[in-house]
Design a protein around this motif. Structure first.
Motif, PDB file in Angstrom:
ATOM      1  N   GLY A  65       0.699  -1.063  -0.103  1.00 23.51           N
ATOM      2  CA  GLY A  65       0.006  -0.022  -0.094  1.00 23.51           C
ATOM      3  C   GLY A  65       0.857   1.061  -0.082  1.00 23.51           C
ATOM      4  O   GLY A  65       0.705   2.171  -0.734  1.00 23.51           O
ATOM      5  N   TRP A  66       1.753   1.219   0.886  1.00 24.06           N
ATOM      6  CA  TRP A  66       2.839   2.475   0.868  1.00 24.06           C
ATOM      7  C   TRP A  66       3.470   2.561  -0.481  1.00 24.06           C
ATOM      8  O   TRP A  66       3.788   3.605  -0.984  1.00 24.06           O
ATOM      9  CB  TRP A  66       3.758   2.230   1.779  1.00 24.06           C
ATOM     10  N   TYR A  67       4.020   1.333  -1.068  1.00 27.23           N
ATOM     11  CA  TYR A  67       4.704   1.290  -2.542  1.00 27.23           C
ATOM     12  C   TYR A  67       3.687   1.945  -3.619  1.00 27.23           C
ATOM     13  O   TYR A  67       4.033   2.706  -4.341  1.00 27.23           O
ATOM     14  CB  TYR A  67       5.028   0.018  -2.807  1.00 27.23           C
ATOM     15  N   ARG A  68       2.359   1.608  -3.333  1.00 23.31           N
ATOM     16  CA  ARG A  68       1.331   2.225  -4.394  1.00 23.31           C
ATOM     17  C   ARG A  68       1.200   3.650  -4.315  1.00 23.31           C
ATOM     18  O   ARG A  68       1.213   4.444  -5.132  1.00 23.31           O
ATOM     19  CB  ARG A  68      -0.073   1.651  -4.173  1.00 23.31           C
ATOM     20  N   LEU A  69       1.263   4.086  -2.906  1.00 23.31           N
ATOM     21  CA  LEU A  69       1.151   5.612  -2.810  1.00 23.31           C
ATOM     22  C   LEU A  69       2.646   6.223  -3.312  1.00 23.31           C
ATOM     23  O   LEU A  69       2.676   7.254  -3.958  1.00 23.31           O
ATOM     24  CB  LEU A  69       1.110   6.033  -1.110  1.00 23.31           C
ATOM     25  N   ALA A  70       3.698   5.434  -3.002  1.00 28.67           N
ATOM     26  CA  ALA A  70       4.968   6.169  -3.709  1.00 28.67           C
ATOM     27  C   ALA A  70       5.008   6.140  -5.035  1.00 28.67           C
ATOM     28  O   ALA A  70       5.685   7.032  -5.746  1.00 28.67           O
ATOM     29  CB  ALA A  70       6.101   5.261  -3.107  1.00 28.67           C
ATOM     30  N   ASP A  77       5.014   9.892  -9.710  1.00 34.05           N
ATOM     31  CA  ASP A  77       4.538  10.337 -10.804  1.00 34.05           C
ATOM     32  C   ASP A  77       4.348  12.003 -11.016  1.00 34.05           C
ATOM     33  O   ASP A  77       4.524  12.420 -11.928  1.00 34.05           O
ATOM     34  CB  ASP A  77       3.224   9.861 -11.008  1.00 34.05           C
ATOM     35  N   GLY A  78       3.964  12.629  -9.763  1.00 36.44           N
ATOM     36  CA  GLY A  78       4.122  13.790  -9.579  1.00 36.44           C
ATOM     37  C   GLY A  78       5.459  14.694  -9.496  1.00 36.44           C
ATOM     38  O   GLY A  78       5.330  15.795  -9.613  1.00 36.44           O
ATOM     39  N   VAL A  79       6.546  13.815  -9.626  1.00 43.07           N
ATOM     40  CA  VAL A  79       7.983  14.572  -9.203  1.00 43.07           C
ATOM     41  C   VAL A  79       8.190  15.167 -10.808  1.00 43.07           C
ATOM     42  O   VAL A  79       8.440  14.487 -11.782  1.00 43.07           O
ATOM     43  CB  VAL A  79       8.995  13.392  -8.889  1.00 43.07           C
ATOM     44  N   PRO A  80       8.401  16.641 -10.791  1.00 44.29           N
ATOM     45  CA  PRO A  80       8.738  17.027 -12.009  1.00 44.29           C
ATOM     46  C   PRO A  80      10.112  16.751 -12.505  1.00 44.29           C
ATOM     47  O   PRO A  80      10.925  16.678 -12.007  1.00 44.29           O
ATOM     48  CB  PRO A  80       8.347  18.540 -11.525  1.00 44.29           C
ATOM     49  N   THR A  81      10.050  16.714 -13.638  1.00 49.00           N
ATOM     50  CA  THR A  81      11.429  16.860 -14.601  1.00 49.00           C
ATOM     51  C   THR A  81      11.237  17.896 -15.738  1.00 49.00           C
ATOM     52  O   THR A  81      10.544  18.387 -16.095  1.00 49.00           O
ATOM     53  CB  THR A  81      11.572  15.445 -15.214  1.00 49.00           C
ATOM     54  N   SER A  82      12.676  18.208 -15.939  1.00 52.33           N
ATOM     55  CA  SER A  82      13.012  19.109 -16.914  1.00 52.33           C
ATOM     56  C   SER A  82      12.846  18.667 -18.332  1.00 52.33           C
ATOM     57  O   SER A  82      12.475  19.152 -19.330  1.00 52.33           O
ATOM     58  CB  SER A  82      14.197  19.688 -16.870  1.00 52.33           C
ATOM     59  N   GLY A  83      12.806  17.296 -18.480  1.00 51.99           N
ATOM     60  CA  GLY A  83      12.847  16.670 -19.670  1.00 51.99           C
ATOM     61  C   GLY A  83      14.026  16.619 -20.388  1.00 51.99           C
ATOM     62  O   GLY A  83      14.062  16.100 -21.614  1.00 51.99           O
ATOM     63  N   ASP A  84      15.239  16.995 -19.630  1.00 50.79           N
ATOM     64  CA  ASP A  84      16.581  17.164 -20.318  1.00 50.79           C
ATOM     65  C   ASP A  84      17.446  16.834 -19.273  1.00 50.79           C
ATOM     66  O   ASP A  84      17.343  17.145 -18.261  1.00 50.79           O
ATOM     67  CB  ASP A  84      16.853  18.500 -20.921  1.00 50.79           C
ATOM     68  N   GLY A  85      18.489  15.859 -19.809  1.00 50.46           N
ATOM     69  CA  GLY A  85      19.807  15.692 -18.895  1.00 50.46           C
ATOM     70  C   GLY A  85      19.465  14.390 -18.217  1.00 50.46           C
ATOM     71  O   GLY A  85      18.501  13.745 -18.237  1.00 50.46           O
ATOM     72  N   VAL A 145       9.627   1.973 -14.497  1.00 56.39           N
ATOM     73  CA  VAL A 145       9.547   0.631 -13.635  1.00 56.39           C
ATOM     74  C   VAL A 145       8.302   0.482 -12.918  1.00 56.39           C
ATOM     75  O   VAL A 145       7.882  -0.534 -12.410  1.00 56.39           O
ATOM     76  CB  VAL A 145      11.008   0.691 -12.863  1.00 56.39           C
ATOM     77  N   ALA A 146       7.936   1.677 -12.162  1.00 60.13           N
ATOM     78  CA  ALA A 146       7.000   1.654 -11.084  1.00 60.13           C
ATOM     79  C   ALA A 146       6.089   2.812 -11.424  1.00 60.13           C
ATOM     80  O   ALA A 146       6.056   3.877 -10.860  1.00 60.13           O
ATOM     81  CB  ALA A 146       7.642   2.017  -9.577  1.00 60.13           C
ATOM     82  N   PRO A 147       5.043   2.615 -12.410  1.00 59.85           N
ATOM     83  CA  PRO A 147       4.149   3.427 -13.278  1.00 59.85           C
ATOM     84  C   PRO A 147       3.199   3.672 -11.610  1.00 59.85           C
ATOM     85  O   PRO A 147       2.808   3.082 -10.890  1.00 59.85           O
ATOM     86  CB  PRO A 147       3.692   3.062 -14.170  1.00 59.85           C
ATOM     87  N   ALA A 148       2.506   5.140 -11.955  1.00 61.97           N
ATOM     88  CA  ALA A 148       1.576   5.274 -10.783  1.00 61.97           C
ATOM     89  C   ALA A 148       0.305   4.350 -10.889  1.00 61.97           C
ATOM     90  O   ALA A 148      -0.147   3.913 -11.870  1.00 61.97           O
ATOM     91  CB  ALA A 148       1.003   6.563 -11.116  1.00 61.97           C
ATOM     92  N   ILE A 149       0.098   3.987  -9.503  1.00 63.06           N
ATOM     93  CA  ILE A 149      -1.023   2.953  -9.445  1.00 63.06           C
ATOM     94  C   ILE A 149      -2.240   3.747  -8.936  1.00 63.06           C
ATOM     95  O   ILE A 149      -2.106   4.464  -7.881  1.00 63.06           O
ATOM     96  CB  ILE A 149      -0.503   2.023  -8.582  1.00 63.06           C
ATOM     97  N   ASP A 150      -3.285   3.883  -9.526  1.00 61.26           N
ATOM     98  CA  ASP A 150      -4.570   4.750  -9.135  1.00 61.26           C
ATOM     99  C   ASP A 150      -4.821   4.706  -7.696  1.00 61.26           C
ATOM    100  O   ASP A 150      -4.870   3.352  -7.231  1.00 61.26           O
ATOM    101  CB  ASP A 150      -5.560   4.665  -9.958  1.00 61.26           C
TER     102      ASP A 150
END
Length: 149
Positions: A74-79, A84-92, A104-109
């Protein structure tokens, strides 16, 4: 006793949400979300620290016998949702490492059952790459341990 604590905590949360006027249909303003162009490696690594904190405390709880594998998952699903909400710049390298972790660990609803990729060999490898990329960007990863007292 444990069940009573859960009921009290859930009641407090519901009360707080009711008093704040928060409903499930409201969303945060888009201005609160950083755009990809304004996202820095430090922001990405800092956001990932929450994922590390969740998974590390869940692992400690299971290891020490304070929770069952079902709770850890359950904690892993929350993680996965936090990740999924951690922002990235899309570069680097930092963005690439974060994207690899998200693959590897896509968001689980919320409310969905299932297992995440967290804890797998692929996760561990991507986690090492993320840690290395953050170190190279002078944005160290950190964990806040709070279970076990």
């Amino acid at each position: 006793m444990r069940r009573r604590q859960i009921v009290i905590a859930a009641s407090a949360l519901v009360g707080a949400l009711a008093m704040s006027g928060c409903t499930g249909s409201e969303t945060a303003p888009s201005a609160a979300q950083p755009s990809a162009t304004s996202t820095t490696d430090t922001m990405t690594c800092t956001g990932f620290n929450d994922v590390l904190t969740i998974t590390s405390n869940a692992d400690a709880g299971l290891r020490d016998g304070r929770m069952a594998a079902q709770e850890q998952e359950g904690w892993y699903r929350l993680a996965t949702r936090v990740l999924d909400g951690v922002p990235t710049s899309g570069d680097g390298a930092v963005s690439e490492a974060a994207d690899a972790l998200k693959n590897v660990a896509p968001a689980i609803d919320l409310g969905a059952l299932g297992t995440s990729g967290i804890g797998s060999a692929e996760w561990d490898s991507a986690l090492e790459d993320m840690s290395d990329a953050c170190s190279e960007a002078n944005a160290e990863t950190a964990v806040e341990m709070f279970t076990g007292g």
